[in-house]
Design a protein around this motif. Structure first.
Motif, PDB file in Angstrom:
ATOM      1  N   TYR A  69      22.059   9.886  34.979  1.00 15.54           N
ATOM      2  CA  TYR A  69      22.812  11.012  34.443  1.00 15.54           C
ATOM      3  C   TYR A  69      22.159  11.465  33.150  1.00 15.54           C
ATOM      4  N   GLU A  70      22.148  12.778  32.931  1.00 16.86           N
ATOM      5  CA  GLU A  70      21.522  13.347  31.748  1.00 16.86           C
ATOM      6  C   GLU A  70      22.616  13.801  30.782  1.00 16.86           C
ATOM      7  N   TYR A  71      22.415  13.500  29.507  1.00 14.41           N
ATOM      8  CA  TYR A  71      23.376  13.824  28.462  1.00 14.41           C
ATOM      9  C   TYR A  71      22.670  14.529  27.310  1.00 14.41           C
ATOM     10  N   GLY A  85      21.278  16.912  18.885  1.00 14.34           N
ATOM     11  CA  GLY A  85      20.585  17.747  19.855  1.00 14.34           C
ATOM     12  C   GLY A  85      19.679  16.990  20.806  1.00 14.34           C
ATOM     13  N   ASP A  86      19.613  15.683  20.708  1.00  7.62           N
ATOM     14  CA  ASP A  86      18.758  14.869  21.573  1.00  7.62           C
ATOM     15  C   ASP A  86      19.289  14.904  23.009  1.00  7.62           C
ATOM     16  N   THR A  87      18.384  14.974  23.982  1.00  4.64           N
ATOM     17  CA  THR A  87      18.734  14.891  25.399  1.00  4.64           C
ATOM     18  C   THR A  87      18.223  13.554  25.907  1.00  4.64           C
ATOM     19  N   VAL A 128      27.670  15.229  25.615  1.00  7.33           N
ATOM     20  CA  VAL A 128      28.183  15.932  26.779  1.00  7.33           C
ATOM     21  C   VAL A 128      27.247  15.660  27.953  1.00  7.33           C
ATOM     22  N   LYS A 129      27.842  15.421  29.139  1.00  6.86           N
ATOM     23  CA  LYS A 129      27.039  15.183  30.343  1.00  6.86           C
ATOM     24  C   LYS A 129      26.558  16.533  30.856  1.00  6.86           C
ATOM     25  N   LEU A 130      25.265  16.626  31.157  1.00  5.45           N
ATOM     26  CA  LEU A 130      24.669  17.864  31.637  1.00  5.45           C
ATOM     27  C   LEU A 130      24.726  17.930  33.149  1.00  5.45           C
ATOM     28  N   LEU A 131      24.806  19.134  33.666  1.00  6.53           N
ATOM     29  CA  LEU A 131      24.764  19.352  35.095  1.00  6.53           C
ATOM     30  C   LEU A 131      23.308  19.373  35.518  1.00  6.53           C
ATOM     31  N   SER A 132      22.933  18.470  36.385  1.00  8.23           N
ATOM     32  CA  SER A 132      21.545  18.365  36.835  1.00  8.23           C
ATOM     33  C   SER A 132      21.433  18.885  38.255  1.00  8.23           C
ATOM     34  N   THR A 133      20.295  19.476  38.555  1.00  6.93           N
ATOM     35  CA  THR A 133      20.020  19.899  39.918  1.00  6.93           C
ATOM     36  C   THR A 133      19.064  18.900  40.540  1.00  6.93           C
ATOM     37  N   VAL A 134      19.256  18.644  41.814  1.00  6.53           N
ATOM     38  CA  VAL A 134      18.440  17.663  42.512  1.00  6.53           C
ATOM     39  C   VAL A 134      17.842  18.323  43.744  1.00  6.53           C
ATOM     40  N   ALA A 135      16.553  18.178  43.912  1.00  7.91           N
ATOM     41  CA  ALA A 135      15.883  18.676  45.113  1.00  7.91           C
ATOM     42  C   ALA A 135      15.827  17.537  46.117  1.00  7.91           C
ATOM     43  N   VAL A 136      16.328  17.770  47.307  1.00  6.18           N
ATOM     44  CA  VAL A 136      16.351  16.735  48.326  1.00  6.18           C
ATOM     45  C   VAL A 136      15.620  17.239  49.561  1.00  6.18           C
TER      46      VAL A 136
END
Length: 72
Positions: free
Chosen positions: A4-6, A12-14, A38-46
């Motif tokens: 998970y990305e935050y 401002g660190d990711t 805050v948890k970021l919305l990530s896109t995943v290519a499958v």
């Protein structure tokens, strides 16, 4: 285990964390120690291929949506 990305609102660190799905909404502190993240919305290519091509047209130009017949 999912990653998970935050993003830290204070500095401002990711950053990313690997944690079980059951803990996906649990608070996460940034590597510097701030707790306003805050948890970021990530896109995943499958699957699939970036170089996939369109099917070849039918002989004589008939058939297919752009070859005539099915689009009205």
């Amino acid at each position: 285990m999912p990653r998970y990305e935050y993003r830290c609102r204070s500095c401002g660190d990711t950053f990313e964390l690997s944690r079980p799905m059951a803990e996906s909404s649990a608070p996460a502190a940034c590597p510097v120690g701030h707790h306003d993240t805050v948890k970021l919305l990530s896109t995943v290519a499958v699957g699939g291929s970036a170089s996939a091509s369109a099917p070849a047209p039918s002989p004589g130009g008939a058939g297919g949506c752009c070859g005539g017949g099915c689009c009205g």
